[in-house]
Design an enzyme around this catalytic site. Structure first.
Site, PDB file in Angstrom:
ATOM      1  N   MET A 165       8.107   4.770   5.723  1.00 11.85           N
ATOM      2  CA  MET A 165       8.322   3.380   5.309  1.00 11.85           C
ATOM      3  C   MET A 165       9.610   3.253   4.498  1.00 11.85           C
ATOM      4  O   MET A 165      10.321   2.256   4.612  1.00 11.85           O
ATOM      5  CB  MET A 165       7.136   2.855   4.507  1.00 11.85           C
ATOM      6  CG  MET A 165       5.837   2.784   5.316  1.00 11.85           C
ATOM      7  SD  MET A 165       6.005   1.963   6.923  1.00 11.85           S
ATOM      8  CE  MET A 165       6.523   0.342   6.443  1.00 11.85           C
ATOM      9  N   GLU A 166       9.922   4.260   3.721  1.00  8.79           N
ATOM     10  CA  GLU A 166      11.160   4.241   2.942  1.00  8.79           C
ATOM     11  C   GLU A 166      12.368   4.270   3.863  1.00  8.79           C
ATOM     12  O   GLU A 166      13.341   3.524   3.665  1.00  8.79           O
ATOM     13  CB  GLU A 166      11.182   5.414   1.963  1.00  8.79           C
ATOM     14  CG  GLU A 166      10.249   5.261   0.786  1.00  8.79           C
ATOM     15  CD  GLU A 166       8.768   5.475   1.087  1.00  8.79           C
ATOM     16  OE1 GLU A 166       7.934   5.222   0.207  1.00  8.79           O
ATOM     17  OE2 GLU A 166       8.414   5.886   2.209  1.00  8.79           O
TER      18      GLU A 166
ATOM     19  N   MET B 185       0.800  -1.230   0.000  1.00  8.01           N
ATOM     20  CA  MET B 185       0.000   0.000   0.000  1.00  8.01           C
ATOM     21  C   MET B 185       0.833   1.281   0.000  1.00  8.01           C
ATOM     22  O   MET B 185       0.289   2.370   0.136  1.00  8.01           O
ATOM     23  CB  MET B 185      -0.966   0.000   1.189  1.00  8.01           C
ATOM     24  CG  MET B 185      -1.918  -1.157   1.214  1.00  8.01           C
ATOM     25  SD  MET B 185      -2.851  -1.293  -0.334  1.00  8.01           S
ATOM     26  CE  MET B 185      -3.377  -2.988  -0.224  1.00  8.01           C
ATOM     27  N   CYS B 186       2.140   1.171  -0.163  1.00  9.16           N
ATOM     28  CA  CYS B 186       2.993   2.362  -0.242  1.00  9.16           C
ATOM     29  C   CYS B 186       2.898   2.996  -1.621  1.00  9.16           C
ATOM     30  O   CYS B 186       2.903   2.296  -2.631  1.00  9.16           O
ATOM     31  CB  CYS B 186       4.447   1.995   0.039  1.00  9.16           C
ATOM     32  SG  CYS B 186       4.822   1.781   1.763  1.00  9.16           S
ATOM     33  N   HIS B 187       2.831   4.308  -1.630  1.00 10.48           N
ATOM     34  CA  HIS B 187       2.814   5.044  -2.892  1.00 10.48           C
ATOM     35  C   HIS B 187       4.221   5.105  -3.481  1.00 10.48           C
ATOM     36  O   HIS B 187       5.185   5.310  -2.739  1.00 10.48           O
ATOM     37  CB  HIS B 187       2.329   6.478  -2.672  1.00 10.48           C
ATOM     38  CG  HIS B 187       0.902   6.571  -2.289  1.00 10.48           C
ATOM     39  ND1 HIS B 187       0.465   6.385  -1.007  1.00 10.48           N
ATOM     40  CD2 HIS B 187      -0.203   6.826  -3.040  1.00 10.48           C
ATOM     41  CE1 HIS B 187      -0.848   6.528  -0.962  1.00 10.48           C
ATOM     42  NE2 HIS B 187      -1.281   6.795  -2.186  1.00 10.48           N
TER      43      HIS B 187
ATOM     44  N   ASP C 174      24.300 -10.532   5.237  1.00  9.10           N
ATOM     45  CA  ASP C 174      24.573 -11.362   4.071  1.00  9.10           C
ATOM     46  C   ASP C 174      26.061 -11.435   3.757  1.00  9.10           C
ATOM     47  O   ASP C 174      26.597 -12.510   3.482  1.00  9.10           O
ATOM     48  CB  ASP C 174      23.806 -10.835   2.858  1.00  9.10           C
ATOM     49  CG  ASP C 174      24.056 -11.677   1.620  1.00  9.10           C
ATOM     50  OD1 ASP C 174      23.890 -12.913   1.693  1.00  9.10           O
ATOM     51  OD2 ASP C 174      24.430 -11.103   0.582  1.00  9.10           O
TER      52      ASP C 174
END
Length: 157
Positions: free
Chosen positions: A111-112, A73-75, A126
């Site tokens: 969110m970014e 749902m992120c733009h 990693d």
């Protein structure tokens, strides 16, 4: 009220078309704890795979740019600035990543920023997992955000 659901409980992307554009910034952070061997390799850039922090920085920025592809749902946003910085804690064998993201738009970049931190720390894991599979990624949170209708937020220390 959760804005990512309609009146029937169906998932939706929030309509931001009526929101005014504004300058927005978000800062997130998180930490990875490693063993002494990994700490020395990272600190002094001696990994056989290359400069771990530089690769993690690039990966974090790439994660920032791809957030809308990962979180449904992120733009998609036109990011105006993105950075990943690291702080080394020799006493606790910790590497803290800070992600700062800016945009001039109709929705925020929390969110970014959070995605950037996660991807940067996962990249460290990693690149170093052959030396330490017990690394712990922890304490990922939004440090602050500025701009938009909801105003400013800064975590209390």
């Amino acid at each position: 009220m959760l804005t990512h659901f309609d009146e029937n409980g169906n998932a939706r992307m929030v309509d931001v078309s009526d929101k005014e554009k504004s300058e927005r910034i978000a800062v997130a952070r998180g930490t990875i704890y490693v063993n002494e061997e990994v700490f020395e390799v990272v600190k002094y850039g001696k990994s056989k795979k290359g400069d771990v922090l530089n690769v993690a920085r690039i990966a974090g920025i790439m994660g920032i740019k791809k957030t809308s592809e990962l979180i449904p749902m992120c733009h998609p946003l036109m990011i105006t600035q993105a950075s990943i910085e690291f702080e080394i804690d020799e006493n606790r064998l910790g590497i803290t990543a800070y992600s700062t993201v800016k945009v001039s738009g109709q929705t925020g970049v929390e969110m970014e920023a959070l995605t950037g931190v996660n991807i940067a720390l996962l990249t460290i894991y990693d690149m170093c997992k052959a030396l330490d599979r017990s690394m712990r990624i922890t304490d990922i949170f939004l440090v602050e955000k500025n701009g938009g209708k909801s105003g400013n937020y800064k975590v209390e220390k």
